[in-house]
Scaffold this motif. Structure first.
Motif, PDB file in Angstrom:
ATOM      1  N   ALA A 221       7.360 -46.099   2.207  1.00  9.20           N
ATOM      2  CA  ALA A 221       6.326 -45.222   3.053  1.00  9.20           C
ATOM      3  C   ALA A 221       7.364 -44.375   3.881  1.00  9.20           C
ATOM      4  O   ALA A 221       7.118 -43.307   4.326  1.00  9.20           O
ATOM      5  CB  ALA A 221       5.884 -46.225   4.005  1.00  9.20           C
ATOM      6  N   ARG A 222       8.372 -44.941   4.066  1.00 10.63           N
ATOM      7  CA  ARG A 222       9.596 -44.099   4.883  1.00 10.63           C
ATOM      8  C   ARG A 222       9.921 -42.905   4.169  1.00 10.63           C
ATOM      9  O   ARG A 222      10.110 -41.748   4.720  1.00 10.63           O
ATOM     10  CB  ARG A 222      10.747 -44.963   5.056  1.00 10.63           C
ATOM     11  CG  ARG A 222      11.951 -44.143   5.769  1.00 10.63           C
ATOM     12  CD  ARG A 222      11.350 -43.758   7.374  1.00 10.63           C
ATOM     13  NE  ARG A 222      12.647 -43.322   8.170  1.00 10.63           N
ATOM     14  CZ  ARG A 222      12.444 -42.779   9.274  1.00 10.63           C
ATOM     15  NH1 ARG A 222      10.925 -42.785   9.848  1.00 10.63           N
ATOM     16  NH2 ARG A 222      13.295 -42.245  10.107  1.00 10.63           N
ATOM     17  N   GLU A 223      10.230 -42.789   2.768  1.00  8.54           N
ATOM     18  CA  GLU A 223      10.386 -41.756   1.966  1.00  8.54           C
ATOM     19  C   GLU A 223       9.161 -41.016   2.041  1.00  8.54           C
ATOM     20  O   GLU A 223       9.517 -39.587   2.104  1.00  8.54           O
ATOM     21  CB  GLU A 223      10.608 -42.136   0.460  1.00  8.54           C
ATOM     22  CG  GLU A 223      10.816 -41.051  -0.474  1.00  8.54           C
ATOM     23  CD  GLU A 223      12.107 -40.307  -0.402  1.00  8.54           C
ATOM     24  OE1 GLU A 223      11.986 -39.107  -0.646  1.00  8.54           O
ATOM     25  OE2 GLU A 223      13.076 -40.659   0.454  1.00  8.54           O
ATOM     26  N   ARG A 224       8.130 -41.038   1.936  1.00  9.89           N
ATOM     27  CA  ARG A 224       6.836 -40.298   2.080  1.00  9.89           C
ATOM     28  C   ARG A 224       6.572 -39.686   3.324  1.00  9.89           C
ATOM     29  O   ARG A 224       6.385 -38.593   3.312  1.00  9.89           O
ATOM     30  CB  ARG A 224       5.484 -41.163   1.764  1.00  9.89           C
ATOM     31  CG  ARG A 224       4.294 -40.469   2.004  1.00  9.89           C
ATOM     32  CD  ARG A 224       2.939 -41.272   1.990  1.00  9.89           C
ATOM     33  NE  ARG A 224       2.780 -42.215   3.036  1.00  9.89           N
ATOM     34  CZ  ARG A 224       1.870 -42.820   2.835  1.00  9.89           C
ATOM     35  NH1 ARG A 224       0.806 -42.954   2.162  1.00  9.89           N
ATOM     36  NH2 ARG A 224       1.411 -43.674   4.077  1.00  9.89           N
ATOM     37  N   LEU A 225       7.258 -40.366   4.407  1.00  8.35           N
ATOM     38  CA  LEU A 225       7.010 -39.589   5.692  1.00  8.35           C
ATOM     39  C   LEU A 225       8.358 -38.737   5.728  1.00  8.35           C
ATOM     40  O   LEU A 225       7.915 -37.446   6.356  1.00  8.35           O
ATOM     41  CB  LEU A 225       7.258 -40.890   6.881  1.00  8.35           C
ATOM     42  CG  LEU A 225       7.551 -40.319   8.349  1.00  8.35           C
ATOM     43  CD1 LEU A 225       6.385 -39.519   8.889  1.00  8.35           C
ATOM     44  CD2 LEU A 225       7.976 -41.437   9.153  1.00  8.35           C
ATOM     45  N   LEU A 226       9.255 -38.944   5.402  1.00  8.71           N
ATOM     46  CA  LEU A 226      10.360 -37.962   5.707  1.00  8.71           C
ATOM     47  C   LEU A 226      10.318 -36.535   4.495  1.00  8.71           C
ATOM     48  O   LEU A 226      10.820 -35.476   4.943  1.00  8.71           O
ATOM     49  CB  LEU A 226      11.708 -38.565   5.361  1.00  8.71           C
ATOM     50  CG  LEU A 226      12.267 -39.776   6.277  1.00  8.71           C
ATOM     51  CD1 LEU A 226      13.435 -40.330   5.855  1.00  8.71           C
ATOM     52  CD2 LEU A 226      12.203 -39.268   7.701  1.00  8.71           C
ATOM     53  N   SER A 227       9.769 -37.281   3.464  1.00 12.42           N
ATOM     54  CA  SER A 227       9.604 -35.986   2.311  1.00 12.42           C
ATOM     55  C   SER A 227       8.384 -35.011   2.606  1.00 12.42           C
ATOM     56  O   SER A 227       8.219 -33.916   2.142  1.00 12.42           O
ATOM     57  CB  SER A 227       9.788 -36.314   0.883  1.00 12.42           C
ATOM     58  OG  SER A 227       8.472 -37.042   0.628  1.00 12.42           O
ATOM     59  N   GLY A 228       7.371 -35.791   3.258  1.00 11.87           N
ATOM     60  CA  GLY A 228       6.065 -35.001   3.515  1.00 11.87           C
ATOM     61  C   GLY A 228       5.167 -34.962   2.432  1.00 11.87           C
ATOM     62  O   GLY A 228       4.099 -33.818   2.399  1.00 11.87           O
ATOM     63  N   ALA A 229       5.525 -35.829   1.248  1.00 10.85           N
ATOM     64  CA  ALA A 229       4.565 -35.534  -0.159  1.00 10.85           C
ATOM     65  C   ALA A 229       3.253 -36.345   0.250  1.00 10.85           C
ATOM     66  O   ALA A 229       2.924 -37.452  -0.271  1.00 10.85           O
ATOM     67  CB  ALA A 229       5.279 -36.364  -0.990  1.00 10.85           C
ATOM     68  N   VAL A 230       2.417 -35.836   1.224  1.00  9.66           N
ATOM     69  CA  VAL A 230       1.205 -36.598   1.474  1.00  9.66           C
ATOM     70  C   VAL A 230      -0.017 -36.136   1.119  1.00  9.66           C
ATOM     71  O   VAL A 230      -0.034 -34.857   0.461  1.00  9.66           O
ATOM     72  CB  VAL A 230       1.120 -36.870   3.234  1.00  9.66           C
ATOM     73  CG1 VAL A 230       2.278 -36.997   3.824  1.00  9.66           C
ATOM     74  CG2 VAL A 230       1.050 -35.048   3.602  1.00  9.66           C
ATOM     75  N   LEU A 231      -0.894 -36.740   1.214  1.00 11.43           N
ATOM     76  CA  LEU A 231      -2.349 -36.452   0.489  1.00 11.43           C
ATOM     77  C   LEU A 231      -3.089 -36.083   1.730  1.00 11.43           C
ATOM     78  O   LEU A 231      -3.314 -36.675   2.681  1.00 11.43           O
ATOM     79  CB  LEU A 231      -3.044 -37.760  -0.268  1.00 11.43           C
ATOM     80  CG  LEU A 231      -4.367 -37.542  -0.778  1.00 11.43           C
ATOM     81  CD1 LEU A 231      -4.494 -36.540  -2.024  1.00 11.43           C
ATOM     82  CD2 LEU A 231      -4.835 -38.926  -1.542  1.00 11.43           C
ATOM     83  N   GLY A 232      -3.803 -35.034   1.465  1.00  9.32           N
ATOM     84  CA  GLY A 232      -4.639 -34.228   2.722  1.00  9.32           C
ATOM     85  C   GLY A 232      -5.948 -35.282   2.968  1.00  9.32           C
ATOM     86  O   GLY A 232      -6.490 -36.260   2.021  1.00  9.32           O
ATOM     87  N   ALA A 233      -6.426 -35.234   4.069  1.00  6.51           N
ATOM     88  CA  ALA A 233      -7.586 -36.045   4.371  1.00  6.51           C
ATOM     89  C   ALA A 233      -8.680 -35.925   3.539  1.00  6.51           C
ATOM     90  O   ALA A 233      -9.548 -36.859   3.582  1.00  6.51           O
ATOM     91  CB  ALA A 233      -7.721 -36.201   6.005  1.00  6.51           C
TER      92      ALA A 233
END
Length: 371
Positions: A221-233
Protein backbone atom coordinates in the motif's frame (compact mmCIF):
# COMPACT_ATOMS: atom_id res chain seq x y z
CA UNK A 1 -28.15 35.42 -1.71
CA UNK A 2 -28.15 32.47 -4.14
CA UNK A 3 -29.72 34.65 -6.83
CA UNK A 4 -26.73 36.97 -6.69
CA UNK A 5 -24.22 34.22 -7.54
CA UNK A 6 -22.77 33.98 -11.01
CA UNK A 7 -23.50 31.05 -13.32
CA UNK A 8 -20.47 28.98 -12.36
CA UNK A 9 -21.09 29.41 -8.63
CA UNK A 10 -24.75 28.47 -9.05
CA UNK A 11 -23.98 25.30 -11.02
CA UNK A 12 -21.33 24.16 -8.52
CA UNK A 13 -23.73 24.75 -5.65
CA UNK A 14 -26.50 22.93 -7.50
CA UNK A 15 -24.57 19.64 -7.59
CA UNK A 16 -23.08 19.95 -4.11
CA UNK A 17 -24.13 17.81 -1.18
CA UNK A 18 -23.31 17.74 2.49
CA UNK A 19 -19.64 17.01 3.10
CA UNK A 20 -19.22 13.80 5.11
CA UNK A 21 -15.54 12.83 5.52
CA UNK A 22 -14.90 9.31 4.29
CA UNK A 23 -18.03 9.11 2.14
CA UNK A 24 -18.61 9.76 -1.56
CA UNK A 25 -19.96 13.25 -2.12
CA UNK A 26 -22.90 12.16 -4.25
CA UNK A 27 -25.14 9.25 -3.32
CA UNK A 28 -25.17 7.97 -6.91
CA UNK A 29 -23.21 5.33 -8.81
CA UNK A 30 -20.63 7.98 -9.69
CA UNK A 31 -17.87 7.47 -7.10
CA UNK A 32 -16.55 11.01 -6.90
CA UNK A 33 -15.22 12.55 -3.75
CA UNK A 34 -14.07 16.05 -2.98
CA UNK A 35 -12.00 14.74 -0.07
CA UNK A 36 -13.33 17.17 2.45
CA UNK A 37 -10.89 17.40 5.32
CA UNK A 38 -12.13 16.46 8.76
CA UNK A 39 -11.66 18.78 11.67
CA UNK A 40 -9.63 15.98 13.22
CA UNK A 41 -6.27 16.49 11.53
CA UNK A 42 -5.09 13.07 12.70
CA UNK A 43 -7.93 11.22 10.98
CA UNK A 44 -6.09 10.95 7.66
CA UNK A 45 -8.93 9.22 5.79
CA UNK A 46 -9.57 10.19 2.17
CA UNK A 47 -7.51 13.34 2.27
CA UNK A 48 -6.27 12.92 -1.28
CA UNK A 49 -7.28 10.72 -4.19
CA UNK A 50 -3.94 8.96 -4.49
CA UNK A 51 -3.98 7.77 -0.88
CA UNK A 52 -7.48 6.45 -0.27
CA UNK A 53 -10.94 6.33 -1.75
CA UNK A 54 -14.25 5.02 -0.37
CA UNK A 55 -15.01 3.27 -3.65
CA UNK A 56 -11.63 1.53 -3.56
CA UNK A 57 -12.48 0.14 -0.15
CA UNK A 58 -15.73 -1.35 -1.36
CA UNK A 59 -14.06 -3.01 -4.35
CA UNK A 60 -11.09 -4.15 -2.29
CA UNK A 61 -13.40 -5.75 0.24
CA UNK A 62 -15.17 -7.66 -2.54
CA UNK A 63 -11.90 -8.82 -4.15
CA UNK A 64 -10.48 -9.93 -0.81
CA UNK A 65 -13.60 -11.98 -0.19
CA UNK A 66 -13.40 -13.62 -3.62
CA UNK A 67 -9.71 -14.49 -3.22
CA UNK A 68 -10.11 -15.77 0.35
CA UNK A 69 -7.86 -12.99 1.67
CA UNK A 70 -8.16 -10.55 4.53
CA UNK A 71 -7.12 -7.59 2.42
CA UNK A 72 -6.82 -6.42 -1.17
CA UNK A 73 -5.39 -3.39 -2.94
CA UNK A 74 -6.52 -2.13 -6.34
CA UNK A 75 -4.18 -0.67 -8.96
CA UNK A 76 -4.45 1.08 -12.30
CA UNK A 77 -3.59 -2.11 -14.22
CA UNK A 78 -2.47 -5.67 -13.70
CA UNK A 79 1.13 -4.70 -14.49
CA UNK A 80 0.95 -1.89 -11.95
CA UNK A 81 -0.08 -4.44 -9.33
CA UNK A 82 2.62 -6.95 -10.29
CA UNK A 83 5.41 -4.40 -10.51
CA UNK A 84 4.46 -2.90 -7.12
CA UNK A 85 4.64 -6.35 -5.52
CA UNK A 86 8.00 -7.14 -7.11
CA UNK A 87 9.47 -3.77 -6.11
CA UNK A 88 8.29 -4.39 -2.55
CA UNK A 89 9.47 -7.99 -2.15
CA UNK A 90 12.56 -8.30 -4.37
CA UNK A 91 15.52 -6.44 -2.90
CA UNK A 92 19.08 -5.99 -4.21
CA UNK A 93 20.98 -9.25 -3.72
CA UNK A 94 17.87 -11.42 -3.79
CA UNK A 95 16.91 -14.07 -6.34
CA UNK A 96 13.62 -13.61 -8.20
CA UNK A 97 12.00 -16.31 -10.32
CA UNK A 98 9.46 -15.19 -12.93
CA UNK A 99 7.58 -17.20 -15.57
CA UNK A 100 9.40 -17.86 -18.83
CA UNK A 101 6.12 -18.90 -20.45
CA UNK A 102 3.76 -16.35 -18.91
CA UNK A 103 2.84 -12.76 -19.68
CA UNK A 104 5.73 -11.28 -21.64
CA UNK A 105 5.72 -7.84 -20.02
CA UNK A 106 6.43 -9.39 -16.62
CA UNK A 107 9.60 -10.92 -18.07
CA UNK A 108 10.49 -7.60 -19.67
CA UNK A 109 10.00 -5.68 -16.42
CA UNK A 110 12.08 -8.15 -14.44
CA UNK A 111 14.96 -8.38 -16.91
CA UNK A 112 15.04 -4.75 -18.03
CA UNK A 113 14.44 -3.01 -14.71
CA UNK A 114 14.74 -5.26 -11.66
CA UNK A 115 17.93 -6.94 -12.86
CA UNK A 116 19.58 -3.52 -13.11
CA UNK A 117 18.79 -2.95 -9.43
CA UNK A 118 21.01 -5.81 -8.28
CA UNK A 119 18.31 -8.50 -8.30
CA UNK A 120 19.15 -11.86 -9.84
CA UNK A 121 16.31 -12.69 -12.23
CA UNK A 122 15.75 -16.28 -13.29
CA UNK A 123 13.21 -17.31 -15.91
CA UNK A 124 11.41 -20.59 -15.36
CA UNK A 125 8.69 -22.37 -17.30
CA UNK A 126 5.83 -23.99 -15.44
CA UNK A 127 7.73 -27.29 -15.58
CA UNK A 128 10.90 -25.68 -14.16
CA UNK A 129 9.23 -23.64 -11.43
CA UNK A 130 9.62 -26.19 -8.61
CA UNK A 131 13.33 -26.66 -9.27
CA UNK A 132 14.05 -22.93 -9.57
CA UNK A 133 12.09 -22.17 -6.40
CA UNK A 134 14.67 -24.15 -4.42
CA UNK A 135 17.12 -21.30 -5.00
CA UNK A 136 14.80 -18.29 -4.85
CA UNK A 137 13.85 -15.56 -2.41
CA UNK A 138 10.76 -14.49 -4.37
CA UNK A 139 8.78 -16.66 -6.80
CA UNK A 140 6.14 -15.34 -9.17
CA UNK A 141 4.09 -18.11 -10.77
CA UNK A 142 1.40 -17.71 -13.39
CA UNK A 143 -1.03 -20.60 -13.65
CA UNK A 144 -2.51 -21.50 -16.04
CA UNK A 145 0.24 -19.75 -17.97
CA UNK A 146 -0.71 -17.33 -20.70
CA UNK A 147 -0.68 -18.38 -23.52
CA UNK A 148 0.65 -21.95 -23.18
CA UNK A 149 -1.99 -22.90 -20.55
CA UNK A 150 0.51 -25.09 -18.71
CA UNK A 151 -0.30 -25.45 -15.03
CA UNK A 152 1.93 -25.14 -11.95
CA UNK A 153 1.32 -27.48 -9.01
CA UNK A 154 0.59 -24.81 -6.39
CA UNK A 155 0.54 -27.20 -3.45
CA UNK A 156 4.06 -28.47 -4.20
CA UNK A 157 5.34 -25.01 -5.05
CA UNK A 158 3.92 -23.61 -1.83
CA UNK A 159 5.70 -26.29 0.20
CA UNK A 160 9.01 -25.59 -1.52
CA UNK A 161 8.71 -21.86 -0.89
CA UNK A 162 7.78 -22.33 2.76
CA UNK A 163 10.72 -24.67 3.30
CA UNK A 164 13.01 -22.19 1.56
CA UNK A 165 11.50 -19.16 3.32
CA UNK A 166 10.73 -17.62 -0.06
CA UNK A 167 7.74 -15.44 -0.85
CA UNK A 168 5.29 -17.00 -3.29
CA UNK A 169 3.20 -14.73 -5.50
CA UNK A 170 0.64 -16.24 -7.88
CA UNK A 171 -0.79 -14.47 -10.91
CA UNK A 172 -4.42 -15.60 -10.89
CA UNK A 173 -5.55 -13.65 -13.97
CA UNK A 174 -6.25 -16.61 -16.21
CA UNK A 175 -8.08 -18.73 -13.65
CA UNK A 176 -9.73 -15.89 -11.68
CA UNK A 177 -10.75 -16.43 -8.05
CA UNK A 178 -13.89 -18.08 -9.40
CA UNK A 179 -11.82 -21.10 -10.48
CA UNK A 180 -8.73 -21.10 -8.26
CA UNK A 181 -7.73 -19.99 -4.75
CA UNK A 182 -3.90 -19.74 -4.67
CA UNK A 183 -3.80 -18.50 -1.07
CA UNK A 184 -5.31 -21.78 0.08
CA UNK A 185 -2.36 -23.62 -1.49
CA UNK A 186 0.27 -21.60 0.36
CA UNK A 187 0.73 -18.48 -1.74
CA UNK A 188 1.65 -15.33 0.18
CA UNK A 189 0.02 -13.02 -2.35
CA UNK A 190 -2.27 -13.14 -5.34
CA UNK A 191 -1.91 -10.65 -8.18
CA UNK A 192 -4.26 -10.33 -11.11
CA UNK A 193 -5.49 -8.16 -13.92
CA UNK A 194 -9.13 -7.27 -13.31
CA UNK A 195 -9.10 -5.90 -16.85
CA UNK A 196 -9.97 -9.39 -18.02
CA UNK A 197 -12.79 -11.71 -16.90
CA UNK A 198 -13.72 -10.01 -13.64
CA UNK A 199 -14.62 -6.70 -15.28
CA UNK A 200 -15.49 -8.62 -18.43
CA UNK A 201 -16.60 -5.81 -20.74
CA UNK A 202 -13.26 -4.83 -22.32
CA UNK A 203 -13.74 -1.20 -21.32
CA UNK A 204 -11.20 -0.52 -18.55
CA UNK A 205 -7.79 -1.30 -17.08
CA UNK A 206 -7.49 -2.53 -13.51
CA UNK A 207 -5.35 -4.78 -11.32
CA UNK A 208 -5.18 -5.89 -7.72
CA UNK A 209 -3.15 -7.62 -5.04
CA UNK A 210 -4.74 -9.81 -2.37
CA UNK A 211 -3.19 -11.30 0.76
CA UNK A 212 -3.56 -11.93 4.46
CA UNK A 213 -0.21 -10.73 5.88
CA UNK A 214 -0.73 -7.22 7.31
CA UNK A 215 2.92 -6.16 7.14
CA UNK A 216 3.31 -7.18 3.51
CA UNK A 217 0.04 -5.59 2.45
CA UNK A 218 0.94 -2.37 4.29
CA UNK A 219 4.28 -2.22 2.47
CA UNK A 220 2.56 -2.67 -0.90
CA UNK A 221 0.00 0.00 0.00
CA UNK A 222 2.88 2.35 0.77
CA UNK A 223 4.46 1.53 -2.60
CA UNK A 224 1.15 2.31 -4.33
CA UNK A 225 0.91 5.65 -2.54
CA UNK A 226 4.45 6.70 -3.43
CA UNK A 227 4.41 5.46 -7.03
CA UNK A 228 0.91 6.73 -7.79
CA UNK A 229 -0.13 3.56 -9.63
CA UNK A 230 -3.73 4.06 -8.61
CA UNK A 231 -7.08 3.10 -10.10
CA UNK A 232 -9.42 5.94 -11.04
CA UNK A 233 -12.60 6.22 -9.00
CA UNK A 234 -14.94 5.78 -11.95
CA UNK A 235 -13.06 2.71 -13.25
CA UNK A 236 -13.27 1.35 -9.71
CA UNK A 237 -17.02 1.65 -9.84
CA UNK A 238 -17.10 0.02 -13.27
CA UNK A 239 -15.31 -3.04 -11.84
CA UNK A 240 -17.79 -3.11 -8.96
CA UNK A 241 -20.64 -2.89 -11.46
CA UNK A 242 -19.24 -5.88 -13.29
CA UNK A 243 -18.51 -8.18 -10.36
CA UNK A 244 -22.17 -8.91 -9.80
CA UNK A 245 -22.42 -10.71 -13.14
CA UNK A 246 -18.90 -12.17 -13.17
CA UNK A 247 -20.05 -15.57 -11.96
CA UNK A 248 -22.59 -15.95 -14.73
CA UNK A 249 -20.23 -14.68 -17.41
CA UNK A 250 -17.31 -16.81 -16.30
CA UNK A 251 -19.43 -19.94 -16.08
CA UNK A 252 -20.56 -19.50 -19.69
CA UNK A 253 -17.00 -18.70 -20.82
CA UNK A 254 -15.74 -21.93 -19.24
CA UNK A 255 -18.53 -23.97 -20.82
CA UNK A 256 -17.81 -22.40 -24.20
CA UNK A 257 -14.06 -22.94 -23.88
CA UNK A 258 -14.56 -26.60 -23.03
CA UNK A 259 -16.84 -27.10 -26.02
CA UNK A 260 -14.53 -25.22 -28.41
CA UNK A 261 -11.48 -27.14 -27.19
CA UNK A 262 -13.28 -30.45 -27.63
CA UNK A 263 -14.23 -29.57 -31.19
CA UNK A 264 -10.76 -28.27 -32.07
CA UNK A 265 -9.08 -31.38 -30.70
CA UNK A 266 -10.71 -33.48 -33.42
CA UNK A 267 -10.63 -30.97 -36.27
CA UNK A 268 -8.34 -31.98 -39.16
CA UNK A 269 -7.00 -28.44 -39.77
CA UNK A 270 -5.84 -27.98 -36.15
CA UNK A 271 -2.36 -29.25 -35.32
CA UNK A 272 -2.68 -29.18 -31.53
CA UNK A 273 -4.91 -27.85 -28.76
CA UNK A 274 -4.22 -26.90 -25.17
CA UNK A 275 -6.98 -26.60 -22.57
CA UNK A 276 -6.63 -27.81 -18.96
CA UNK A 277 -10.20 -29.09 -19.03
CA UNK A 278 -9.48 -31.68 -21.72
CA UNK A 279 -8.77 -35.09 -20.13
CA UNK A 280 -6.04 -35.58 -22.74
CA UNK A 281 -4.27 -32.31 -21.85
CA UNK A 282 -0.93 -32.79 -20.03
CA UNK A 283 -1.99 -30.20 -17.43
CA UNK A 284 -5.35 -31.83 -16.69
CA UNK A 285 -4.24 -34.03 -13.74
CA UNK A 286 -2.78 -31.12 -11.78
CA UNK A 287 -5.45 -28.64 -12.85
CA UNK A 288 -8.15 -31.03 -11.63
CA UNK A 289 -6.73 -30.91 -8.10
CA UNK A 290 -6.58 -27.13 -7.74
CA UNK A 291 -9.13 -25.63 -10.13
CA UNK A 292 -12.90 -25.81 -9.82
CA UNK A 293 -13.29 -24.66 -13.44
CA UNK A 294 -10.73 -24.61 -16.22
CA UNK A 295 -11.09 -21.06 -17.49
CA UNK A 296 -12.15 -19.34 -20.68
CA UNK A 297 -8.91 -19.60 -22.69
CA UNK A 298 -8.08 -22.19 -25.34
CA UNK A 299 -4.80 -22.32 -27.25
CA UNK A 300 -4.52 -23.97 -30.65
CA UNK A 301 -1.91 -24.28 -33.37
CA UNK A 302 -3.02 -23.76 -36.96
CA UNK A 303 -0.87 -24.22 -40.05
CA UNK A 304 0.55 -20.72 -40.29
CA UNK A 305 -0.07 -16.99 -39.96
CA UNK A 306 -2.46 -16.95 -42.91
CA UNK A 307 -4.55 -19.71 -41.35
CA UNK A 308 -4.88 -17.70 -38.15
CA UNK A 309 -6.07 -14.66 -40.08
CA UNK A 310 -8.50 -16.72 -42.15
CA UNK A 311 -10.10 -18.06 -38.98
CA UNK A 312 -11.15 -14.56 -37.97
CA UNK A 313 -12.03 -13.40 -41.49
CA UNK A 314 -14.35 -16.33 -42.16
CA UNK A 315 -16.05 -16.23 -38.78
CA UNK A 316 -19.23 -14.33 -38.00
CA UNK A 317 -18.56 -14.24 -34.24
CA UNK A 318 -14.81 -14.02 -33.68
CA UNK A 319 -12.96 -10.73 -33.27
CA UNK A 320 -9.21 -10.14 -33.27
CA UNK A 321 -8.11 -8.76 -29.88
CA UNK A 322 -5.09 -9.11 -27.65
CA UNK A 323 -6.88 -8.85 -24.32
CA UNK A 324 -9.19 -11.58 -23.08
CA UNK A 325 -12.06 -12.30 -20.72
CA UNK A 326 -14.67 -10.16 -22.48
CA UNK A 327 -18.19 -11.04 -23.55
CA UNK A 328 -17.14 -11.47 -27.20
CA UNK A 329 -15.06 -14.43 -28.26
CA UNK A 330 -11.68 -13.16 -29.44
CA UNK A 331 -8.60 -14.57 -31.14
CA UNK A 332 -5.00 -13.44 -30.74
CA UNK A 333 -2.05 -14.68 -32.81
CA UNK A 334 0.56 -14.63 -30.08
CA UNK A 335 3.70 -14.75 -32.24
CA UNK A 336 3.05 -11.17 -33.29
CA UNK A 337 3.88 -10.10 -29.71
CA UNK A 338 7.13 -12.04 -29.52
CA UNK A 339 5.92 -15.10 -27.61
CA UNK A 340 7.98 -18.23 -28.23
CA UNK A 341 5.26 -20.00 -30.20
CA UNK A 342 4.68 -21.09 -33.81
CA UNK A 343 3.35 -18.56 -36.32
CA UNK A 344 -0.03 -20.29 -36.45
CA UNK A 345 -0.48 -20.41 -32.67
CA UNK A 346 -3.69 -18.67 -31.56
CA UNK A 347 -5.19 -18.01 -28.16
CA UNK A 348 -8.96 -18.07 -28.18
CA UNK A 349 -10.80 -16.27 -25.40
CA UNK A 350 -14.30 -17.69 -25.16
CA UNK A 351 -17.08 -15.15 -24.76
CA UNK A 352 -20.65 -15.61 -23.60
CA UNK A 353 -22.30 -16.44 -26.92
CA UNK A 354 -24.60 -19.45 -27.04
CA UNK A 355 -22.36 -22.49 -26.99
CA UNK A 356 -23.81 -24.25 -30.03
CA UNK A 357 -23.62 -21.07 -32.09
CA UNK A 358 -20.01 -20.45 -31.19
CA UNK A 359 -18.81 -23.99 -31.85
CA UNK A 360 -20.63 -24.15 -35.17
CA UNK A 361 -19.24 -20.79 -36.26
CA UNK A 362 -15.62 -21.71 -35.51
CA UNK A 363 -16.01 -25.10 -37.15
CA UNK A 364 -17.39 -23.50 -40.29
CA UNK A 365 -14.61 -20.92 -40.35
CA UNK A 366 -12.00 -23.65 -40.17
CA UNK A 367 -13.63 -25.96 -42.67
CA UNK A 368 -15.06 -23.80 -45.42
CA UNK A 369 -12.34 -22.20 -47.60
CA UNK A 370 -14.93 -20.41 -49.69
CA UNK A 371 -16.39 -18.26 -46.93
Amino acid sequence: MVDSYGSSTRTVKAVSSQAVPGQPVMATPVPVSAYHLSGDEDAGLDTYGRSSNPTWRQLESALAQLEGATDALVFGSGMAAISAVLRTLAKPGSVLVVPADGYYQVRAYATEYLASQGITVRLASCHEMLEQAEHADVVLAETPANPSLDVVDLHKLGMVCRRRGARLVVDNTTATPLAQQPLSFGADLVVASATKALSGHSDLLSGYVAGSQPDVMAAIARERLLSGAVLGAFDTWLVLRSLGSAGLRFERQCVNAQAVATMLASHPTVRSVRYPGLPSDPSHPVASTQMTRFGGLVSAELDDTAAAHRLVERSELLVAATSFGGIHTSVDRRARWGDDVKDGFVRISAGIEDTDDLVADIERALSDPGR
